[in-house]
Enzyme design. Structure first.
Site, PDB file in Angstrom:
ATOM      1  N   CYS A  16       0.847  -1.222  -0.061  1.00  0.00           N
ATOM      2  CA  CYS A  16      -0.122  -0.199   0.047  1.00  0.00           C
ATOM      3  C   CYS A  16       0.999   1.137  -0.049  1.00  0.00           C
ATOM      4  O   CYS A  16       2.026   1.092  -0.020  1.00  0.00           O
ATOM      5  CB  CYS A  16      -0.765  -0.011   1.334  1.00  0.00           C
ATOM      6  SG  CYS A  16      -1.793  -1.303   1.484  1.00  0.00           S
ATOM      7  N   GLY A  42      -1.673   1.372  -4.834  1.00  0.00           N
ATOM      8  CA  GLY A  42      -2.899   0.816  -4.339  1.00  0.00           C
ATOM      9  C   GLY A  42      -4.194   1.776  -4.865  1.00  0.00           C
ATOM     10  O   GLY A  42      -4.308   2.901  -4.902  1.00  0.00           O
ATOM     11  N   ASN A 116       1.406   0.151   5.834  1.00  0.00           N
ATOM     12  CA  ASN A 116       1.789  -0.538   4.695  1.00  0.00           C
ATOM     13  C   ASN A 116       2.658  -1.924   4.963  1.00  0.00           C
ATOM     14  O   ASN A 116       3.598  -1.545   5.596  1.00  0.00           O
ATOM     15  CB  ASN A 116       2.609   0.455   3.673  1.00  0.00           C
ATOM     16  CG  ASN A 116       3.466  -0.207   2.536  1.00  0.00           C
ATOM     17  OD1 ASN A 116       4.473   0.180   2.259  1.00  0.00           O
ATOM     18  ND2 ASN A 116       2.702  -1.450   2.013  1.00  0.00           N
ATOM     19  N   GLY A 117       2.357  -2.914   4.515  1.00  0.00           N
ATOM     20  CA  GLY A 117       3.002  -4.315   4.710  1.00  0.00           C
ATOM     21  C   GLY A 117       2.145  -5.312   5.247  1.00  0.00           C
ATOM     22  O   GLY A 117       0.828  -5.229   5.017  1.00  0.00           O
ATOM     23  N   CYS A 250      12.981  -4.411   0.440  1.00  0.00           N
ATOM     24  CA  CYS A 250      12.138  -5.177  -0.677  1.00  0.00           C
ATOM     25  C   CYS A 250      12.963  -4.672  -2.171  1.00  0.00           C
ATOM     26  O   CYS A 250      12.483  -3.750  -2.381  1.00  0.00           O
ATOM     27  CB  CYS A 250      10.636  -4.831  -0.551  1.00  0.00           C
ATOM     28  SG  CYS A 250       9.933  -5.801  -2.088  1.00  0.00           S
ATOM     29  N   TYR A 256       9.959  -3.124  -9.456  1.00  0.00           N
ATOM     30  CA  TYR A 256       8.431  -3.071 -10.085  1.00  0.00           C
ATOM     31  C   TYR A 256       7.511  -1.932  -9.440  1.00  0.00           C
ATOM     32  O   TYR A 256       6.968  -1.003  -9.854  1.00  0.00           O
ATOM     33  CB  TYR A 256       7.589  -4.446  -9.903  1.00  0.00           C
ATOM     34  CG  TYR A 256       6.142  -4.300 -10.420  1.00  0.00           C
ATOM     35  CD1 TYR A 256       5.635  -3.982 -11.691  1.00  0.00           C
ATOM     36  CD2 TYR A 256       5.134  -4.049  -9.470  1.00  0.00           C
ATOM     37  CE1 TYR A 256       4.466  -3.720 -12.031  1.00  0.00           C
ATOM     38  CE2 TYR A 256       3.982  -4.086  -9.671  1.00  0.00           C
ATOM     39  CZ  TYR A 256       3.656  -3.635 -11.108  1.00  0.00           C
ATOM     40  OH  TYR A 256       2.270  -3.630 -11.444  1.00  0.00           O
ATOM     41  N   CYS A 396       5.906 -14.426  -1.467  1.00  0.00           N
ATOM     42  CA  CYS A 396       6.320 -13.183  -0.387  1.00  0.00           C
ATOM     43  C   CYS A 396       5.163 -13.020   0.823  1.00  0.00           C
ATOM     44  O   CYS A 396       3.740 -13.175   0.604  1.00  0.00           O
ATOM     45  CB  CYS A 396       6.132 -11.749  -1.238  1.00  0.00           C
ATOM     46  SG  CYS A 396       6.333 -10.542  -0.014  1.00  0.00           S
ATOM     47  N   CYS A 455      12.114 -13.780  -2.188  1.00  0.00           N
ATOM     48  CA  CYS A 455      11.108 -14.501  -3.328  1.00  0.00           C
ATOM     49  C   CYS A 455      11.877 -14.998  -4.513  1.00  0.00           C
ATOM     50  O   CYS A 455      11.506 -15.704  -5.397  1.00  0.00           O
ATOM     51  CB  CYS A 455      10.057 -13.389  -3.899  1.00  0.00           C
ATOM     52  SG  CYS A 455      10.853 -11.879  -4.240  1.00  0.00           S
TER      53      CYS A 455
HETATM   54  P1  AMP Z   1       2.601 -12.065 -14.965  1.00  0.00           P
HETATM   55  O1  AMP Z   1       1.801 -11.531 -16.190  1.00  0.00           O
HETATM   56  O2  AMP Z   1       1.810 -12.633 -13.953  1.00  0.00           O
HETATM   57  O3  AMP Z   1       4.027 -12.784 -15.302  1.00  0.00           O
HETATM   58  O4  AMP Z   1       2.978 -10.473 -14.019  1.00  0.00           O
HETATM   59  C1  AMP Z   1       4.278  -9.997 -14.799  1.00  0.00           C
HETATM   60  C2  AMP Z   1       3.800  -8.471 -14.869  1.00  0.00           C
HETATM   61  O5  AMP Z   1       3.411  -7.925 -13.755  1.00  0.00           O
HETATM   62  C3  AMP Z   1       5.160  -7.606 -14.993  1.00  0.00           C
HETATM   63  O6  AMP Z   1       4.976  -7.025 -16.223  1.00  0.00           O
HETATM   64  C4  AMP Z   1       5.167  -6.862 -13.870  1.00  0.00           C
HETATM   65  O7  AMP Z   1       5.421  -5.428 -14.320  1.00  0.00           O
HETATM   66  C5  AMP Z   1       3.980  -6.878 -13.076  1.00  0.00           C
HETATM   67  N1  AMP Z   1       4.106  -7.321 -11.792  1.00  0.00           N
HETATM   68  C6  AMP Z   1       5.219  -7.715 -11.255  1.00  0.00           C
HETATM   69  N2  AMP Z   1       4.845  -7.950  -9.697  1.00  0.00           N
HETATM   70  C7  AMP Z   1       3.724  -7.532  -9.373  1.00  0.00           C
HETATM   71  C8  AMP Z   1       2.849  -7.567  -8.292  1.00  0.00           C
HETATM   72  N3  AMP Z   1       3.612  -7.732  -7.368  1.00  0.00           N
HETATM   73  N4  AMP Z   1       1.592  -6.754  -8.250  1.00  0.00           N
HETATM   74  C9  AMP Z   1       1.253  -6.266  -9.731  1.00  0.00           C
HETATM   75  N5  AMP Z   1       1.914  -6.558 -10.912  1.00  0.00           N
HETATM   76  C10 AMP Z   1       3.160  -7.063 -10.579  1.00  0.00           C
HETATM   77 FE1  SF4 Z   2       9.868  -7.926  -1.505  1.00  0.00          FE
HETATM   78 FE2  SF4 Z   2      10.372 -10.595  -2.532  1.00  0.00          FE
HETATM   79 FE3  SF4 Z   2      11.196  -9.655  -0.046  1.00  0.00          FE
HETATM   80 FE4  SF4 Z   2       8.554  -9.722  -0.664  1.00  0.00          FE
HETATM   81  S1  SF4 Z   2      10.009 -11.701  -0.693  1.00  0.00           S
HETATM   82  S2  SF4 Z   2       9.542  -8.135   0.503  1.00  0.00           S
HETATM   83  S3  SF4 Z   2       8.692  -9.092  -2.817  1.00  0.00           S
HETATM   84  S4  SF4 Z   2      11.991  -8.896  -2.039  1.00  0.00           S
END
Ligand code: AMP
Ligand code: SF4
Length: 476
Positions: A16, A42, A116-117, A250, A256, A396, A455
């Site tokens: 968030c 968010g 947030n978290g 993170c 991202y 995560c 992760c």
């Molecule tokens: P996917 O289509 O499921 O492989 O998701 C990958 C895409 O989602 C990438 O283009 C990222 O920019 C975006 N993305 C990566 N992590 C997240 C996340 N935790 N929440 C929303 N979008 C994400």
């Molecule tokens: Fe970030 Fe990945 Fe660690 Fe979750 S597990 S806090 S997404 S680095």
């Protein structure tokens, strides 16, 4: 409700954004603009709680910041102190009751709270607190802190420090009393949180520094892992609630989540992504005619890759800016439709070309598969996919929206298999070392330069409780 259901019910407080202003006559208005700048963190709900020194005022609602607040709402939020929150969308939602900031009323006065978290021992604490007489108003784990606070003696700062010792996991908390604001960051510093200055005597706090830029605030510093800050009209007090702090920002913030114009712990996010693109080009070179980034998430890394590989960077895909983020839509079918609506290939640029396609990450593989298809349909001769984060193989538990193995294609497939699933000519991910080097934090910060990489490699910074592990199946 079973233990597992309980866990998922509790997992409402995803990635968030939080924002706060202390001692400024336009507190609510500034918070509104700050939340706008944090909207990418968010889109499910937004809220603001202000204080006029005697009373706390609240307005919150579901949806985007611009839809939640009218001018009248902002005018009604009286006071010179304010905290605000934008809430991430999760499957199953949670409704208005979980939209923050929460406002609690008790004998000791009102308290506004936002977070947030994600806490990893939320279930244990809820069971304990309920057995001691607490009644929870929401299914969010953020509420736990208010109940823990109620059980402590002494002044608020001491009570807060005591309460935080019970909590495990990722948190950036903002709390507002009539004449004080409190800020707390978990001892691993998993979530970003920065402090700034506005006007003559105003203090601001935000999940990302891009929120300071829009309101003309000046960045002071980042909140430190394990730090608790109290702000009143006399000044700022900083203390530690935990003696052993182990910085683990993170990595996905750099990869991202954060906006490219934000600096996370002093490092510009666009620059970090660009550096990762450069390293990716060194680690996984390929002969090609053009480099294309998936808009917007892959653009910075694509620029870095193109520069390093000496291949022209091209706008081979464009995004319709008026469609929301892919992840907002809860079902897989809708998500695929969303991707189609959102992006299109530029035929005249990619036709007959060998394309290197760069994205920031692969979670389920949906986006990459659609992008490769789209480029081929537009006439690309070859499509080589390069990803500026390592394979996401582990869930995560700290609030980022991939919390089960089933959601992660890299948890069950090798790189070759993923390449086949997404239909690319070749596929490569940056290494964990490449990522930490690209981000460029100091090795003095400790393991992985003070970054969480759980992760990618399963090395979680915090203790993980059995129920959390079970709910997410076979954590090794
Ligand atoms: P996917 O289509 O499921 O492989 O998701 C990958 C895409 O989602 C990438 O283009 C990222 O920019 C975006 N993305 C990566 N992590 C997240 C996340 N935790 N929440 C929303 N979008 C994400
Ligand atoms: Fe970030 Fe990945 Fe660690 Fe979750 S597990 S806090 S997404 S680095």
């Amino acid at each position: 409700m079973s233990e597992l259901d309980l866990f998922f019910e509790n997992k409402m407080n995803e990635e968030c954004g939080v924002f706060g202003v202390f001692n400024h006559e336009n507190a609510a208005e500034l918070t509104y603009y700050g939340l706008h700048a944090l909207q990418h963190r968010g889109q499910e709900g937004a809220g603001i709680v202000t204080s006029d020194g005697k009373m706390l005022h609240q307005h919150k609602g579901e949806g985007l910041v611009r839809n939640v607040f009218t001018q009248q709402d902002i005018d009604r939020l009286k006071g010179i102190h304010s905290i605000g929150h934008v809430r991430y969308s999760t499957a199953g939602g949670g409704g208005i009751m979980n939209v923050q900031p929460f406002l609690f009323r008790s004998q000791s006065g009102p308290l506004g709270l936002c977070h947030n978290g994600n806490l990893v021992n939320a279930n244990q604490l809820k069971v304990y607190l309920e057995s001691e007489g607490s009644i929870f108003q929401t299914t969010s784990d953020s509420e736990i802190l208010a109940h823990l606070l109620k059980r402590q003696r002494g002044d608020m700062l001491t009570a807060l420090k005591e309460s935080l010792l019970y909590i495990e996991g990722a948190f950036a908390f903002l709390l507002l009393k009539e004449n004080e604001m409190y800020i707390a960051l978990d001892k691993f510093g998993l979530r970003p949180l920065s402090l700034g200055r506005i006007g003559d005597n105003g203090i601001v706090v935000a999940s990302e520094t891009c929120a300071f830029d829009v309101i003309g605030a000046e960045y002071i510093r980042d909140v430190k892992p394990g730090e608790v800050i109290r702000i009143d009209l006399e000044g700022i007090t900083s203390e530690r609630y935990a003696t052993t702090c182990d910085q683990s920002m993170c990595s996905m913030e750099y990869v991202y989540f954060a906006r490219p114009d934000s600096d996370v712990e002093g490092i510009n996010v666009h620059q970090a992504r660009k550096n990762c693109g450069r390293i990716l080009a060194q680690e996984a070179p390929i002969e090609a005619d053009i480099v294309v980034g998936v808009p917007d998430s892959g653009l910075s890394a694509a620029i870095g890759y193109a520069e390093e590989a000496n291949i022209p960077f091209e706008i081979g895909m464009v995004k319709n800016k008026y469609i929301g983020r892919t992840f907002i839509q809860p079902s897989q079918t809708l998500r695929e439709q969303g991707v189609k609506m959102k992006l299109s290939a530029v035929r005249s640029i990619v036709k007959d070309k060998r394309v290197v396609l760069i994205d920031d990450s692969i979670v389920r593989g949906t986006t990459s598969r659609r992008m490769v298809d789209m480029l081929r349909e537009a006439g690309a001769k070859e499509v080589h996919v390069r990803i500026a984060s390592p394979e996401i193989k582990f869930p995560c538990f700290y609030g980022v929206d991939f919390s089960t193995y089933d959601e992660l294609i890299a948890a069950t497939h090798t790189t070759e298999q993923i390449c086949e699933v997404i239909g690319a000519d070749s596929l490569a991910f940056i290494s964990v070392d490449g990522l930490t080097k690209g981000v460029g934090r100091s090795p003095k910060l400790g393991k992985n330069c003070g970054q969480c990489v759980a992760c990618f490699n399963g090395d979680y910074p915090t203790y993980l409780y059995e129920d959390v592990k079970c709910a997410n199946k076979e954590v090794k």
